[in-house]
Motif scaffolding. Structure first.
Motif, PDB file in Angstrom:
ATOM      1  N   ALA A   1      63.407  47.939  12.598  1.00 50.65           N
ATOM      2  CA  ALA A   1      62.700  47.271  13.843  1.00 50.65           C
ATOM      3  C   ALA A   1      63.450  46.402  14.296  1.00 50.65           C
ATOM      4  N   GLY A   2      63.613  46.428  15.487  1.00 50.81           N
ATOM      5  CA  GLY A   2      64.682  45.513  16.238  1.00 50.81           C
ATOM      6  C   GLY A   2      65.924  45.622  16.314  1.00 50.81           C
ATOM      7  N   ASP A   3      66.434  46.402  15.498  1.00 56.00           N
ATOM      8  CA  ASP A   3      68.076  46.422  15.434  1.00 56.00           C
ATOM      9  C   ASP A   3      68.532  47.360  16.415  1.00 56.00           C
ATOM     10  N   LEU A   4      67.746  48.135  16.887  1.00 54.32           N
ATOM     11  CA  LEU A   4      68.219  48.972  17.929  1.00 54.32           C
ATOM     12  C   LEU A   4      68.796  48.332  19.270  1.00 54.32           C
ATOM     13  N   ASP A   5      68.533  46.982  19.355  1.00 53.12           N
ATOM     14  CA  ASP A   5      68.986  46.238  20.603  1.00 53.12           C
ATOM     15  C   ASP A   5      70.403  45.898  20.225  1.00 53.12           C
ATOM     16  N   ARG A   6      70.744  45.990  18.976  1.00 55.91           N
ATOM     17  CA  ARG A   6      72.040  45.500  18.776  1.00 55.91           C
ATOM     18  C   ARG A   6      73.048  46.644  18.815  1.00 55.91           C
TER      19      ARG A   6
END
Length: 362
Positions: free
Chosen positions: A101-106
């Motif tokens: 979760a949240g890593d897709l933005d990177r």
């Protein structure tokens, strides 16, 4: 920036060379110790996995790029991760389904439209990306500072950044890159069992059509599999057109018109291919110069054209069969055509009178 490149083939090593030359601190990693050592020896960076990095560029083969992206997101929790694979949608889906979760933005998928028929680190060049489009696939949720990092790296290696949706990218490259590879390979395959005397008749037209047929089979198998749906749609449309043309070659009533329409449709499509520097196509005058195929002759021709103060917009070379003679077709703006013909003739060059105008391309 600190840049970690995973994969030291043609693209990874070329990126390392270009980014190192631009002042970035580059580290390299590859499953093959020999490959990563070769890239380092060539000057693409230093071997090793850093404790931290600003950007990770995944330059692995397409079939393992998804897992490599996921590994990079986990291993470097502060880094922006991108890749240079020629397919984008399937990778985005794979990463989205498996990342934390949240890593897709990177993760920001990208694709430099650059390459060579040769593969591996030994074929790498630091100018491989100069003037080439570099597709960046971001969306409204992409953090601006991370997007800026990828744009900066692409710009630093001389590329021109283009922002595209992943699906549109895959549909486009199926037509401008992937299907052309298939067509070149299919045409070249027709030469396998052809008698040598027949193949010897090959001219520049065949060489133009089959040039990319020399590409790496393993890599292209992965690329075509990764963009299978889009490539299939293009090839299906081509098959429909081929069936129509094949039927027309029975030469029944109306067939000649069908043949002409096929060639005309190709003319119309060709007219849409960008010209020099991505500009609209421009009509050029093409002057043919016949020269001896000996050292220094081509340089002398270029020097004489330069002394005449005329810019060469494009050039094409064809070699005669069985004779050490070359045909050099020099494209110039039409207004300078007669001046160039007369100038070269006065300098002793063999310039046939026939002049063909064509759509100028790089």
């Amino acid at each position: 920036m600190r840049v970690h490149i995973v994969g030291t083939g043609l693209l990874g090593t070329s990126l390392g060379l270009a980014l190192t030359g631009a002042g970035h601190a580059v580290t390299l990693a590859d499953l093959s110790p020999t490959a990563q050592r070769l890239a380092a020896d060539l000057g693409a960076g230093t071997v090793g996995e850093p404790e931290a990095t600003d950007v990770v560029i995944v330059a692995t083969p397409p079939d393992v790029a998804g897992q490599a992206i996921l590994t990079a997101l986990e291993r470097f929790p502060e880094a922006t991760v991108t890749d240079v694979a020629s397919v984008k949608t399937v990778l985005l889906h794979e990463v989205r389904a498996a990342c934390a979760a949240g890593d897709l933005d990177r993760y920001i998928g990208s694709h430099p439209m650059a390459g060579r028929e040769k593969s591996g680190a030994i074929a790498a060049r630091d100018d491989l990306f100069v003037g080439r489009p570099w597709v960046v696939c971001s969306d409204d949720d992409t953090p601006a500072e991370r997007l800026a990092q990828i744009v900066a790296l692409a710009t630093d290696v001389g590329a021109a950044v283009v922002h595209l949706d992943p699906e549109f990218h895959d549909s486009s490259v199926a037509r401008v890159s992937h299907a052309p590879q298939v067509m070149a390979s299919l045409m070249a395959a027709q030469l396998v069992d052809m008698p040598a005397d027949g193949v010897a008749l090959a001219g520049q037209g065949l060489r133009d059509v089959t040039r990319i047929a020399a590409s790496d089979a393993s890599l292209w198998t992965q690329i075509l599999a990764g963009n299978a749906a889009e490539v299939r749609d293009v090839l299906t449309a081509i098959r429909t057109d081929l069936d129509t043309l094949i039927s027309a070659l029975d030469l029944e009533p109306g067939s000649i018109a069908t043949i002409a329409q096929t060639i005309t449709a190709g003319n119309d499509g060709y007219d849409r291919i960008p010209g020099k520097h991505g500009q609209a196509p421009q009509k050029y005058a093409e002057i043919t110069v016949l020269i001896d195929d000996t050292p220094g002759m081509l340089g002398k021709l270029f020097a004489d054209v330069g002394e005449l103060g005329i810019n060469i917009e494009d050039i094409r070379i064809e070699h005669a069969t069985g004779v050490k003679l070359g045909s050099v077709e020099v494209a110039v703006v039409p207004a300078r055509q007669r001046e160039l013909e007369e100038g070269l003739t006065s300098r002793g060059w063999w310039v046939p009178e026939a002049v063909i105008e064509h759509e100028g391309q790089e």
